[in-house]
Design a protein around this motif. Structure first.
Motif, mmCIF file in Angstrom:
data_model
loop_
_atom_site.group_PDB
_atom_site.id
_atom_site.type_symbol
_atom_site.label_atom_id
_atom_site.label_comp_id
_atom_site.label_asym_id
_atom_site.label_seq_id
_atom_site.Cartn_x
_atom_site.Cartn_y
_atom_site.Cartn_z
ATOM 1 N N ALA A 40 0.872 -1.174 0.000
ATOM 2 C CA ALA A 40 0.000 0.000 0.000
ATOM 3 C C ALA A 40 0.909 1.224 0.000
ATOM 4 O O ALA A 40 1.825 1.326 0.824
ATOM 5 N N VAL A 99 -4.323 6.723 -1.946
ATOM 6 C CA VAL A 99 -3.867 5.367 -1.669
ATOM 7 C C VAL A 99 -3.698 4.659 -3.007
ATOM 8 O O VAL A 99 -4.611 4.661 -3.836
ATOM 9 N N SER A 101 -2.676 0.912 -4.341
ATOM 10 C CA SER A 101 -2.487 -0.456 -3.870
ATOM 11 C C SER A 101 -3.282 -1.389 -4.776
ATOM 12 O O SER A 101 -4.286 -0.968 -5.355
ATOM 13 N N TYR A 103 -5.192 -3.382 -3.736
ATOM 14 C CA TYR A 103 -6.450 -3.545 -3.014
ATOM 15 C C TYR A 103 -7.148 -2.216 -2.726
ATOM 16 O O TYR A 103 -8.132 -2.184 -1.986
ATOM 17 N N ALA A 104 -6.669 -1.122 -3.296
ATOM 18 C CA ALA A 104 -7.350 0.167 -3.145
ATOM 19 C C ALA A 104 -8.661 0.116 -3.925
ATOM 20 O O ALA A 104 -8.727 -0.465 -5.011
ATOM 21 N N ARG A 105 -9.702 0.697 -3.366
ATOM 22 C CA ARG A 105 -10.987 0.739 -4.074
ATOM 23 C C ARG A 105 -10.827 1.596 -5.328
ATOM 24 O O ARG A 105 -10.437 2.745 -5.234
ATOM 25 N N ASN A 126 -2.492 -2.635 11.719
ATOM 26 C CA ASN A 126 -2.132 -3.760 10.870
ATOM 27 C C ASN A 126 -1.180 -4.726 11.566
ATOM 28 O O ASN A 126 -1.246 -5.933 11.355
ATOM 29 N N LEU A 145 -8.975 2.052 6.409
ATOM 30 C CA LEU A 145 -9.447 0.776 5.860
ATOM 31 C C LEU A 145 -10.592 0.931 4.868
ATOM 32 O O LEU A 145 -10.774 0.094 3.991
ATOM 33 N N PHE A 148 -9.848 0.586 1.118
ATOM 34 C CA PHE A 148 -9.402 -0.708 0.588
ATOM 35 C C PHE A 148 -10.574 -1.664 0.396
ATOM 36 O O PHE A 148 -11.599 -1.550 1.064
ATOM 37 N N ASP A 149 -10.380 -2.624 -0.492
ATOM 38 C CA ASP A 149 -11.300 -3.746 -0.654
ATOM 39 C C ASP A 149 -10.447 -5.010 -0.682
ATOM 40 O O ASP A 149 -9.823 -5.323 -1.698
ATOM 41 N N PHE A 150 -10.402 -5.722 0.436
ATOM 42 C CA PHE A 150 -9.582 -6.925 0.544
ATOM 43 C C PHE A 150 -10.360 -8.191 0.178
ATOM 44 O O PHE A 150 -9.841 -9.290 0.302
#
Length: 180
Positions: A40, A99, A101, A103-105, A126, A145, A148-150
């Protein structure tokens, strides 16, 4: 990481294109690392310029030092709690925060209130490190958080041309930029 003075975007010794070139080149390099799928990148600016903000920030930390509480005007920073540190009227003006990443939205704008200590809170949470304490702002920082979309699949890197900011394709590489 922090850019050298000539790549920070500060008007005294840099410009926005130099900042973009450094930032995009750095992110491209990080996206090409094997660790990308668990990475990230938080991009935070340290001053605001005042050109884009139209909303006064919330006061999350009160202070009553008329000599130093200037963001909202002397005497306009509320009443601090007993024992609180003074001269920390804040937040200051709002700053952009990004952000990057896998996994970033995607295409997401988070309207949560965060600040630079939200990065510290993300690290603390984390790795289960706990808070710093002693009235450090990480205790009241908004979480990151939501950005993000994990639950989904990691997105692939999007490599950009550092000069134009356009996505790089096989016909459009940094060494052979697409003509305009």
């Amino acid at each position: 990481m922090k850019a050298t003075a000539n790549s920070t975007g500060h008007p005294a010794n840099s410009d926005p294109l130099s900042e973009q070139t450094w930032l995009v080149s750095t992110i491209n390099d990080l996206m090409n690392l094997p660790e990308w799928n668990s990475m990230a990148i938080f991009i935070a600016w340290d001053d605001w310029g005042g050109w884009y903000d139209h909303v006064a920030p919330p006061i999350v930390n009160q202070s009553n030092d008329a000599a130093n509480d200037a963001a909202n005007g002397s005497g306009l920073c509320g009443v601090p709690a007993s024992g609180a540190y003074l001269d920390r009227c804040g937040y200051g003006q709002r700053l952009p925060f990004l952000v990057v990443s896998p996994y970033a939205r995607p295409n997401f704008v988070d309207h949560s209130t965060t600040d630079t200590t939200s990065i510290l809170r993300f690290i603390e949470d984390n790795w289960n490190l706990g808070r710093i304490g002693d009235q450090s702002f990480d205790a009241i920082a908004g979480p990151l958080l939501n950005m993000f979309d994990f639950t989904g699949t990691a997105t692939k890197p999007l490599i950009l041309d550092p000069s134009s900011g356009e996505p790089v394709t096989t016909q459009n590489t940094p060494s052979n930029p697409k003509k305009r």
